[in-house]
Design a protein around this motif. Sequence first.
Motif, short mmCIF file in Angstrom:
data_model
loop_
_atom_site.label_atom_id
_atom_site.label_comp_id
_atom_site.label_asym_id
_atom_site.label_seq_id
_atom_site.Cartn_x
_atom_site.Cartn_y
_atom_site.Cartn_z
N PRO A 170 6.07 4.26 2.29
CA PRO A 170 5.21 3.49 1.39
C PRO A 170 6.00 2.72 0.34
CG PRO A 170 4.44 5.76 1.63
CD PRO A 170 5.80 5.71 2.24
N HIS A 172 7.78 1.65 -2.76
CA HIS A 172 8.50 2.45 -3.75
C HIS A 172 9.72 1.68 -4.24
CE1 HIS A 172 10.96 3.07 -0.18
NE2 HIS A 172 11.91 3.55 -0.97
N ILE A 206 -0.01 0.78 -7.14
CA ILE A 206 0.58 2.10 -6.91
C ILE A 206 -0.20 3.18 -7.65
CG2 ILE A 206 2.65 3.51 -7.25
CD1 ILE A 206 4.28 0.90 -6.90
N GLU A 210 -2.20 6.34 -6.02
CA GLU A 210 -1.87 7.71 -6.40
C GLU A 210 -3.10 8.47 -6.87
OE1 GLU A 210 1.22 7.15 -9.24
OE2 GLU A 210 2.83 7.10 -7.72
N SER A 214 -3.19 8.75 -2.15
CA SER A 214 -2.62 8.01 -1.03
C SER A 214 -1.40 7.22 -1.51
CB SER A 214 -3.67 7.08 -0.41
OG SER A 214 -4.10 6.11 -1.35
N SER A 215 -1.02 6.20 -0.74
CA SER A 215 0.14 5.38 -1.07
C SER A 215 -0.15 3.94 -0.64
CB SER A 215 1.39 5.91 -0.37
OG SER A 215 1.19 5.98 1.04
N ASN A 217 0.39 0.80 1.56
CA ASN A 217 0.83 0.38 2.88
C ASN A 217 0.74 -1.15 2.94
OD1 ASN A 217 1.13 -0.30 5.57
ND2 ASN A 217 -0.31 1.23 6.35
N SER A 254 8.69 -1.63 1.01
CA SER A 254 7.93 -0.83 1.94
C SER A 254 8.53 -1.08 3.33
CB SER A 254 6.45 -1.24 1.91
OG SER A 254 5.69 -0.48 2.82
#
Length: 419
Positions: A170, A172, A206, A210, A214-215, A217, A254
């Motif tokens: 994901p 980050h 993000i 959170e 989830s994250s 995509n 990602s």
Amino acid sequence: MSSPAVARLEPAQCSYTYFRQHHLLPNTPCLFPRTLVERWPLLSRWLDKHGNLDWNHLEDQYGALEVTCIDLAPVADEPAPSTFASLLHLWRRGDGRAKYLKDWHLPLAVFRAGERDVKGKGKERVRDEVYEVPDVCLDDWLNEYEGDEGAGRRDDFRFVYVGGGDTFTPLHRDIYSSYSISTQIYGSKRWYLFPPSCTPSLRPLIVAAERQGSSVNCDAWPDVLKADFRAQGMLVVEQAAGETIFVPSGWFHSVHNLSHPTLSLNHNWLNSHILPAVYSALAYEAARCREAVDDVRDMLVEQARREGKGEDGWRREWEETVDGLVERSEGWSWPTFWRMTLNTLSNLDVSTSTLAERARRSRWPPVPPEVRPSVAFVVSQVRPLVDDFCAREEQEWRWLDGLDRVLEEVEGELERLAM
């Protein structure tokens, strides 16, 4: 108007000098061609002559190693692999598409095996069996510091990522706001890369993900959102087997696996070029942690007031509490940052024989002067950070055990290097 693209370097552009000028200093991504890694032993060991995974060799060599996978979409009756061999068995029959082995410290495991077989030969085992660190990322303060076996340091920032065809990493930003470099050994990936200017637009996405557990995509974004971020500087690139991607400091990204399975060799790294950014990221996290536990500070102050102890009665415990929280959150804190800096400064402008001797006890190879910027540049990057840290209102150097001595040694090294 065409969309911006990630620079694809030619073989003649794979030198440290070119990379520093065009990508380290401006902090921009690039893709290195296969020539950067064409001599790596793993290419002939992990792959067969047709470029396919050599399942038998991988199982024979590493199958017994324990692994922990994440599963993005568990399938009923599909076992959770506990060893690399059991994961390979799933993939070999076409299953396990949602299983992802991330942050696997395989180079460190190979090093440890080499040390068990013949003491002092772990580094040679990694070089002869897996790979040799390219010059472009040899100036790595993280691994050079953590690789000191003589000091008993156990961490390592070199990883293998092995993922099924339906897996992704994901959105980050890398640990410590560091660089990362990733060589695709087998299969292909799609990368979404976001310059730091996109960070204010990304953070709400993000945070919202959170909150929902989830994250983010990026592959699942609607076209209109992708177009919006392209206009803000987002880059999208597909990485083929043999290519190495450089992800700059502070760039959110990602990563999506496009084949079943995929295999890459990665590591995170940092050096003097981004030390100010790393320092700022650590200062930001320290401030965030202070705010999160401000009630603890109030309790300590009140207790010290009742006992008539003054600032000395609460400040040390408070700073140690914040430091411990930063350590748990980020994996390091101010003491490690400054010890790492001291370690690197002590390796600058010393004789080749001294470098070789120090490297004997390290997992990391010696870093020759020609693949580092000038000593003057390094000093110019470190000096303002020392001054800023010593002037901080929090005065962590005063309260955290031993940090004042570390800073004194950093100051001494800066004076030595300036002579």
